[in-house]
Design an enzyme around this catalytic site. Sequence first.
Site, PDB file in Angstrom:
ATOM      1  N   ASP A   1     -20.733  44.603  37.825  1.00  0.00           N
ATOM      2  CA  ASP A   1     -21.823  42.968  36.988  1.00  0.00           C
ATOM      3  C   ASP A   1     -21.308  42.702  36.588  1.00  0.00           C
ATOM      4  O   ASP A   1     -21.994  41.706  35.536  1.00  0.00           O
ATOM      5  CB  ASP A   1     -22.698  44.022  36.720  1.00  0.00           C
ATOM      6  CG  ASP A   1     -22.755  44.810  35.514  1.00  0.00           C
ATOM      7  OD1 ASP A   1     -20.898  44.466  34.871  1.00  0.00           O
ATOM      8  OD2 ASP A   1     -23.670  45.381  34.540  1.00  0.00           O
TER       9      ASP A   1
ATOM     10  N   ASP B   1     -22.493  45.719   9.916  1.00  0.00           N
ATOM     11  CA  ASP B   1     -22.732  45.074   9.851  1.00  0.00           C
ATOM     12  C   ASP B   1     -23.531  43.989   8.391  1.00  0.00           C
ATOM     13  O   ASP B   1     -24.076  44.877   8.240  1.00  0.00           O
ATOM     14  CB  ASP B   1     -23.808  44.410  10.773  1.00  0.00           C
ATOM     15  CG  ASP B   1     -24.023  43.594  11.252  1.00  0.00           C
ATOM     16  OD1 ASP B   1     -23.083  42.895  11.512  1.00  0.00           O
ATOM     17  OD2 ASP B   1     -25.146  43.115  11.463  1.00  0.00           O
TER      18      ASP B   1
ATOM     19  N   ASP C   1     -15.012  46.212  32.970  1.00  0.00           N
ATOM     20  CA  ASP C   1     -16.458  46.352  34.062  1.00  0.00           C
ATOM     21  C   ASP C   1     -16.132  47.739  35.028  1.00  0.00           C
ATOM     22  O   ASP C   1     -14.980  47.012  35.904  1.00  0.00           O
ATOM     23  CB  ASP C   1     -17.088  45.188  34.007  1.00  0.00           C
ATOM     24  CG  ASP C   1     -18.283  45.206  35.004  1.00  0.00           C
ATOM     25  OD1 ASP C   1     -18.660  46.192  34.990  1.00  0.00           O
ATOM     26  OD2 ASP C   1     -17.588  44.049  36.010  1.00  0.00           O
TER      27      ASP C   1
ATOM     28  N   ASN D   1     -18.039  48.582  36.924  1.00  0.00           N
ATOM     29  CA  ASN D   1     -19.132  48.753  37.814  1.00  0.00           C
ATOM     30  C   ASN D   1     -19.503  47.676  38.958  1.00  0.00           C
ATOM     31  O   ASN D   1     -20.422  47.319  39.254  1.00  0.00           O
ATOM     32  CB  ASN D   1     -20.489  49.222  37.719  1.00  0.00           C
ATOM     33  CG  ASN D   1     -21.204  48.961  36.824  1.00  0.00           C
ATOM     34  OD1 ASN D   1     -20.609  47.372  35.728  1.00  0.00           O
ATOM     35  ND2 ASN D   1     -22.483  49.097  36.284  1.00  0.00           N
TER      36      ASN D   1
ATOM     37  N   ASP E   1     -18.900  47.554  29.872  1.00  0.00           N
ATOM     38  CA  ASP E   1     -19.062  49.053  29.885  1.00  0.00           C
ATOM     39  C   ASP E   1     -18.395  49.766  29.536  1.00  0.00           C
ATOM     40  O   ASP E   1     -17.627  50.500  28.723  1.00  0.00           O
ATOM     41  CB  ASP E   1     -20.003  49.371  30.484  1.00  0.00           C
ATOM     42  CG  ASP E   1     -18.758  49.367  32.043  1.00  0.00           C
ATOM     43  OD1 ASP E   1     -17.914  49.838  32.063  1.00  0.00           O
ATOM     44  OD2 ASP E   1     -19.825  48.631  33.254  1.00  0.00           O
TER      45      ASP E   1
ATOM     46  N   ASP F   1     -20.595  50.374  14.955  1.00  0.00           N
ATOM     47  CA  ASP F   1     -21.581  49.264  14.033  1.00  0.00           C
ATOM     48  C   ASP F   1     -22.304  49.720  14.073  1.00  0.00           C
ATOM     49  O   ASP F   1     -23.875  50.143  14.477  1.00  0.00           O
ATOM     50  CB  ASP F   1     -21.981  48.006  14.607  1.00  0.00           C
ATOM     51  CG  ASP F   1     -20.769  46.507  13.761  1.00  0.00           C
ATOM     52  OD1 ASP F   1     -20.995  45.700  13.427  1.00  0.00           O
ATOM     53  OD2 ASP F   1     -20.173  46.788  15.039  1.00  0.00           O
TER      54      ASP F   1
HETATM   55  C1  GLC Z   1     -22.431  39.653  11.793  1.00  0.00           C
HETATM   56  C2  GLC Z   1     -21.277  39.920  13.377  1.00  0.00           C
HETATM   57  C3  GLC Z   1     -21.879  39.003  13.920  1.00  0.00           C
HETATM   58  C4  GLC Z   1     -22.846  39.102  13.966  1.00  0.00           C
HETATM   59  C5  GLC Z   1     -23.891  39.677  12.878  1.00  0.00           C
HETATM   60  C6  GLC Z   1     -25.943  39.367  12.693  1.00  0.00           C
HETATM   61  O1  GLC Z   1     -21.315  38.639  11.000  1.00  0.00           O
HETATM   62  O2  GLC Z   1     -20.846  40.372  13.481  1.00  0.00           O
HETATM   63  O3  GLC Z   1     -20.936  38.931  15.514  1.00  0.00           O
HETATM   64  O4  GLC Z   1     -23.919  37.639  14.700  1.00  0.00           O
HETATM   65  O5  GLC Z   1     -23.069  40.162  12.384  1.00  0.00           O
HETATM   66  O6  GLC Z   1     -25.771  40.596  13.444  1.00  0.00           O
HETATM   67 CA    CA Z   2     -20.765  46.732  33.912  1.00  0.00          CA
END
Ligand code: GLC
Ligand code: CA
Length: 565
Positions: free
Chosen positions: A25, A203, A21, A23, A29, A98
């Site tokens: 928060d 994914d 992180d 900043n 990031d 992803d």
């Molecule tokens: C995949 C990801 C997981 C997410 C799921 C829905 O399994 O690795 O983290 O919750 O897909 O997108």
């Molecule tokens: Ca941050």
Amino acid sequence: MKRKWWMESFGYQIYIKSFYDTNGDGIGDLEGVYEKLDYLHELGVNLIWLVPFYKSPMDDNGYDVSDFYEVASEYGTLETFKKVLDKANKLNIKVIIDLILNHTSDEHYWFQESRKSLDNPYREYYIWQPPRIIEGKEYEPTNWSSFFGGSCWKKDEITGYYFMKIFSDKMPDLNWESEKVQQEMIKMAKWWLDMGISGFRIDAASHLSRAPFEDSNMTNDRYVPDFSKYSNLPMVHEYLKLLDDQVFSKYDIMTVGEVGGGASVESGLRYASKDYGQLDMVFNFDHNWCTKKVNGEEVTDVVRLKYVFRKWIYGFKGKGWNPLYWLNHDHPRVMSMYGDMDYFEKSAKMLANTLYFIKGTPFIYQGEEIGMTNYPFTKLEEFRDVSTINHIKFSLENNPGLTEEEAVKWHVGNSRDHARIPMQWNSSRNAGFTEGTPWINVHPNYKEINVENQMKDPNSIWNHYKNIINLKLNSKYREVLIYGDFEIVDYNNPHNFSYIRRLKDKAILVVNSFSNQNRRFMQSKIKGYEFDEIIFSNYEDSHISPKSIPLRPYEAVVLSLKLTK
Ligand code: GLC
Ligand code: CA
């Protein structure tokens, strides 16, 4: 097989929210990723996988996307991402991100439109079904459960229909039968590739198609966890093929799909065989839970681990390529799974040796390179993961008398939050992850286990990882360690995981003891070879006695072999 750049990659997965992180928060990031690229370069990796940083209400930490063309404000801006990409490229680190095809957030514009009426132009983007009425009572369209607990259907009051959501309530599933959805996703994937990324982790790749909407009778549960109703169905391959034809095949990229639990080698090959697959590789989960109970204690099932790797690596031989990983952001920490805290450093190094000399493309998960461990969760309020929280709540609702503490005990072992606690950078407050309040607790062991300490110590786990990467990518053994055949030896031995890598007349033996006792690896186990010399080890003084290698607890040795026939 034709050689590809990604076969020569050593990957590293970054869970942005927990990485660094900048900043204050309390949330990691993209600027944090940018700042730590030098760190990754020093470790030696040349590929990073960034988990989703798209705009999102963060119900599932970014896997619930509300705009595919925007960056989540807590992570930065598109400019920050471009900065990351630019610097990574200069450091010779490729970046994959992803690609989320299965669902969006319910806050995505498409869904906001889709729910409005039965004839909205976006209606077909999602999977809608009318309620089922049985004897005057209303039920979900089917009895299938979601991965995150409860039904995989949720009623939307506006039209009174149910939409499908195999993950959280806020993640409606896209309808891939819709050509409009297909075109949107093609357009989006191209947009990111044109920006200069080097590929995708896809994914939930295996879930894009559904069985006919009929009840499952696999179990008597109210909601039946019959994932076959939405996993690995034939049409998934048609959708991925479309993406491959129109997008992936037009770029020099890598794709690795998540096919998850229950996928067979045959179905893995349908996704990722070089001749007829749509993807370059697939992640399976088979090696994630190889433990067994011995005298009431959960121990590593070493033969089972060998069985799983033998199955996948042999099954793909000459036909495809495998990724190698111990854990990702959905799994417990590998040290807590297969490591031994009494031999912390030795067992962590041994686990790395076991995995990363197997044939395939490695992916380290952040924190693994210092041996990070599971968090000691005891209360519901400490969890952040929607899946863990749902499961604990469902258990409490459905088991009168169950206490919170007991419910936590049931689910803590599987919690995805173990992997999501902050990266342990140094021994200062919050492990150096943030100057603010971290969004999820920092592990109490960060003063002992952290990057700064380990980078200074030449014998640390961190330096062992660095040496592994160097040996694999930059040494005279590079060719055989990347492209050599893989053969497990001494298969039935429950105490070691050992194998040979062989390319023409070069052969390497990798011996890994999973035992806390002294053991021995006999030369007679490797017909056609003799020990030559030790290349690499997790003990400073590993040695070869003429016909065997003495193995101390968790000793891991890599040696060259002489061919005797
Ligand atoms: C995949 C990801 C997981 C997410 C799921 C829905 O399994 O690795 O983290 O919750 O897909 O997108
Ligand atoms: Ca941050």
